[in-house]
Every structure is written in C-alpha cells, then in structure tokens.
Design an enzyme around this catalytic site. Sequence first.
Site, PDB file in Angstrom:
ATOM      1  N   LYS A 155      -0.933  -7.947  35.680  1.00 56.29           N
ATOM      2  CA  LYS A 155       0.509  -8.130  35.854  1.00 56.29           C
ATOM      3  C   LYS A 155       0.819  -8.942  37.115  1.00 56.29           C
ATOM      4  CE  LYS A 155       1.999  -6.085  32.152  1.00 56.29           C
ATOM      5  NZ  LYS A 155       2.663  -6.863  31.084  1.00 56.29           N
ATOM      6  N   TYR A 202      -5.125  -3.320  34.852  1.00 53.54           N
ATOM      7  CA  TYR A 202      -3.744  -3.524  34.395  1.00 53.54           C
ATOM      8  C   TYR A 202      -2.898  -4.146  35.498  1.00 53.54           C
ATOM      9  CZ  TYR A 202       1.026  -2.465  32.914  1.00 53.54           C
ATOM     10  OH  TYR A 202       2.344  -2.568  32.585  1.00 53.54           O
ATOM     11  N   SER A 209       5.413  -5.547  35.791  1.00 52.17           N
ATOM     12  CA  SER A 209       5.370  -4.125  36.128  1.00 52.17           C
ATOM     13  C   SER A 209       5.741  -3.918  37.589  1.00 52.17           C
ATOM     14  CB  SER A 209       3.952  -3.593  35.879  1.00 52.17           C
ATOM     15  OG  SER A 209       3.763  -2.328  36.470  1.00 52.17           O
TER      16      SER A 209
END
Length: 269
Positions: A190, A186, A149
Amino acid sequence: MANPKIVFITGANTGIGFEVVKALYSADKPYTVIVGSRSLSKAEDAISFLKTEFPASTNILVPLTIDIESDESIQSAADEVESKFGRVDALINNAGAQFDQEILTGTLTPRAAWLKSWNVNVAGTQVLTTTLIPLLLKSSDPRLLFVTSGTSSLSNHVTRTIPLDTPPPAGWPKPTTGVPPSMPSYRSTKTGLNMLVREWDRILKNDGVKVWAVSPGLLATGLAGNPEAMKKMGAEDASVAGPFFRGILEGQRDGDAGLVINRGGVQPW
C-alpha cells in the site's frame, strides 16, 4: 435521464467495493456502475441484492468478470467495457488482498505471500489502470481512484500513530499472539501503491485526470478475517465508505487531487 457517469469498480461484490456500488446505485444522480468481480455469479448476486433493496432506482448495474492477476482477464474486461460503453468516467481500483496471515498459517511461503501481495495490490492494479487509460481519456471528467490504507503512511509509522506500529518484545521469533498483528507485506504494497498514485498524477496531469489514493479507515471487511471480530477491535461498519467515495466522484475532494485522502482530510505520506 441525464447522461450517466460510467464507474468501473474492481472487487465490487463485497466489502468496501460493494458499499460504493450501493451508494452509487441508490444515488439521485445518474450512474452506470460496472460491478467488477473475479466471479461473475458473485457480481450478479450482489446486483440482485441491491435491486431488491432499492427497487425504485433507475441507475444501472452491469456485472463484469475481472481478475487483476490475469492479463488476459484484464484485456477481456477492457474490450467488453469499450464495446458496451466506449468510455469510463471513473476507475476505482478497489480490489486488493492481505496475505501476511497465510505466512503464519503455513498456507503460503514467505516468498509466495510477498510476491502475491505485490502482484495483486500493485502490479495487477497498474496493468488494469494502464489498459483502461484510453477509455478514461474519452471522459469529460475523468477520475482515477486507488484504495490505499491508513497503515501505509511512513510519517505515521515513524511517530507510532497506530497500535500496529508498537515494537514487539525483544527476542526471536517474535510472538504472533498477544501483540498487534504484523502485516509487513500488505503495508509495503500500500505504501508502494501511494507512489503509483503520485506517478499517475504526474503522467496524467496535462490530460485533466484527477487522481487520488483513498484511505477509507479501519473498516469491518473480510480483508483481515472476520468482520465481526474486526468490529470488536474498533473497526467501523464498511457502509461509511459508500458516501465517502461518492463524494469524491461528485467533486467534494477535488482540491486534494494527487494526495492520500481520508474522511478527515489528508493522510501524511
């Protein structure tokens, strides 16, 4: 028809994964695409849609059940791929999820959300990759891709590159509306995934496997909620991901192997 490249994509029935399947199925080069999904019926529905949209394609789409939270599912999927094809030319670790919003809604406790984030985005991805390495090493041009990401970059976080990095007002608890959303679990997964990519690049360097972390950009998918709402926030249509990933598989970014790449170049760590 030339010997097709066998590409295994997880989370392939929707979002970025689906767009990559579409780009490969509609390509003029031969591909056999393993459409991995937690739901076999959803994989079959996605395949039916693409066969209708591209009736002249001679490429092959194969549905496969794969739940990266389950070691049993991972082993079963690997066994099926081995029995049908004997090798994998490329693994695209696309399956992932974001659970920070479920903390806010009370659907998950903070601990449960963090553990699930790491289980899906890192641990499950690692177990699947490890299980499939013997099949990948049977390829003459093995490629290993991990979807990361733009929010994973530590360097960009320090320089406050994106709105998500803006510090919220003083006080506690922090506001949940009127400020950029907070996605620490999150983002942490990543960033951790980026180190996993570095490790796989190291481990497989002498086996000739090309490894990338792929940062597709802010795209309108179901990852953070409603795709239409994401478009209003500036997200691009997810379809831009398809040609990008196809280019990686076809050698366009070989010079950037081992790095985090985006469509514009190399993303800083």
